[in-house]
Scaffold this active site. Structure first.
Site, PDB file in Angstrom:
ATOM      1  CD  GLU A  34      18.571  20.948  90.007  1.00  0.00           C
ATOM      2  OE1 GLU A  34      18.706  19.804  89.053  1.00  0.00           O
ATOM      3  OE2 GLU A  34      18.231  22.283  88.980  1.00  0.00           O
ATOM      4  CG  ASP A 307      19.055  29.303  79.302  1.00  0.00           C
ATOM      5  OD1 ASP A 307      18.981  30.685  79.031  1.00  0.00           O
ATOM      6  OD2 ASP A 307      19.718  28.814  78.662  1.00  0.00           O
ATOM      7  CG  HIS A 442      47.197  57.636  76.342  1.00  0.00           C
ATOM      8  ND1 HIS A 442      46.991  57.246  75.096  1.00  0.00           N
ATOM      9  CD2 HIS A 442      48.377  57.796  76.195  1.00  0.00           C
ATOM     10  CE1 HIS A 442      48.058  57.122  74.458  1.00  0.00           C
ATOM     11  NE2 HIS A 442      49.102  57.391  75.227  1.00  0.00           N
TER      12      HIS A 442
END
Length: 454
Positions: A34, A307, A442
């Protein structure tokens, strides 16, 4: 110097990190390469910092509604500089966290930019210009994507989405170009922080690919909050000076819009620059690397996830692809990722989330008489006292013949949290009767999904 690895991963984003750690867990010797910070688009310049900005901008609405609930608040104003600085600090923390997780997993982090020198070898160029050649039995490409800058005069004066996180503060007026989720999310963020926003959209609606009725509900909500959306408008040129932020956008109709900044949110592309894929013989299709169901490229031993394959460009998909690759190759547990049913969300204001088929897709598959639509459109209880804000839209698309729920869509607060649970039911093949049998919780917005009759 040759350093043998079982696996070298190119890119420390979501897919690469998931694959590297899972492969190491299965006993492989793994290196990850990286040249930027660890975490990739999602952690460093995407999902995480963007969602923090969404939270920050949403306080405008909370503070505006507070008096109706008995909270007396003096005049307040946003400080985008403080918000941006705090978001960057959190990104720094996450970057450090992910580095530690790699070390804990036994993955070797190699700093630099990698390029292929052969089918089983890479050259890594460090920041100081030094180079190292690495060899591995297998190489996984997980370099992700980058924002695309359209070719218009003056485009270099504008921001891409990555740039916004590095700003010291936001200007008073911004032009946002685009109709996708990035454009809509940033338009909402900027608007919520007091920025005057004009959004230029080339087509006639927002959020192509999402349910059209849901996207229209987003548009209505955005415009109600003050975002100016101009359809059938495209930028022809950008002029001025980005510093001190005196720009002008000329549209194709000849109109000139003065602003302090322009955001070009016109799509993303796989980040193939500098990989030297031809040295390894890896095939490219358009701007993407095609793979099969096992993430294999056309070259044996070279794989790709996330990607860079340009299929479904979402973080959870990249993570699952990375883990599936590692489980199959190193864990002896073969599996493929199911891309057929993936929930998605747009953190616009109002928020949109969906899973399954849109109304348009369902009609194309089943015919207009082959589906039933069930919807609820109402003001949520949280807005009962302020009596303002966009209405919530909940929508179920049901196949007439089988009564199976084909799609579930929602626009409104907490849409993503609610659709996440609906995705489980739809993934299991739930029918409308299954929804109807479920007891409502609810009072809640989500109960409408199990009480709507038509």
């Amino acid at each position: 110097m040759q350093v043998p690895f079982d696996l070298i991963v190119l890119g420390a984003g979501s897919g690469g990190l998931a694959a590297a750690k899972r492969a190491a867990l299965h006993g492989a010797r793994v290196a990850i390469v990286e040249g930027d910070r660890v975490g990739g688009t999602c952690v460093i310049r995407g999902c995480v910092p963007k969602k923090l900005l969404v939270y920050g901008s949403a306080y405008r609405h909370l503070l505006a509604d507070a008096p109706s609930y008995g909270w007396k608040i003096k005049a307040v104003q946003p400080d985008s500089a403080t918000l941006l600085a705090n978001v960057r600090a959190e990104v720094d923390r996450l970057n450090t966290l992910h580095i530690g997780l790699l070390e804990k997993a036994g993955v070797e982090l190699l700093r630099g930019w990698g390029r292929f020198s052969g089918p089983t070898s890479l050259v890594v160029t460090a920041a100081d210009g030094s180079e190292q050649e690495l060899h591995a039995k297998r190489i996984l490409i997980a370099v992700g994507g980058r924002p695309h800058r359209p070719e218009i005069p003056g485009a270099e004066l504008a921001w891409l989405s990555d740039d916004l996180f590095g700003l010291e503060r936001f200007p008073e007026r911004v032009v946002v170009v685009g109709a996708g989720f990035i454009a809509c999310e940033f338009a909402g963020i900027l608007n919520g922080l007091g920025v005057q926003v004009t959004q230029l959209v080339r087509g006639d609606h927002l959020l192509r690919g999402f349910d059209r009725e849901a996207s229209e509900a987003v548009r209505a909500g955005m415009e109600a909050e003050g975002v100016e959306i101009r359809f059938a408008h495209s930028p022809a040129a950008i002029t001025g000076q980005c510093t001190p932020g005196e720009l002008s956008v000329t549209t194709q109709s000849g109109e000139s819009i003065a602003c302090g900044g322009v955001l070009l949110a016109t799509g993303r592309r796989p980040f193939l620059h500098g990989l030297n894929l031809e040295a390894a013989g890896v095939a490219v299709e358009g701007y993407r690397i095609p793979v099969d169901g096992d993430q294999c490229t056309n070259v044996a031993g070279i794989y790709a996830v996330g990607d860079v394959t340009d299929r479904i460009n979402l973080t959870p998909v990249a993570v699952d692809e990375g883990r599936a690759f590692a489980d199959t190759v190193y864990g002896h547990r073969p599996r493929q990722v199911d891309h057929s049913l993936v929930a998605s969300a747009v953190f616009a204001q109002p928020e949109l989330a969906s899973v399954g088929l849109t109304e348009e897709q369902a009609i194309e598959r089943c015919g207009i008489d082959g589906i039933k639509l069930h919807r609820a459109h109402f003001r949520p209880m949280s807005q009962a006292l302020p009596a303002r804000g966009p209405k919530v839209l909940l929508k179920l698309i049901v196949e007439s013949a089988s009564n199976k729920v084909l799609g579930c869509h929602m626009v409104g607060e907490h849409a993503a949290e609610i659709i996440q649970m609906a995705a489980i039911a739809i993934g299991m093949g739930a029918t409308k009767a299954d929804f109807d049998r479920t007891m409502a919780l609810h009072p809640s917005v989500a109960e409408e999904f199990v009480t709507m009759s038509n």
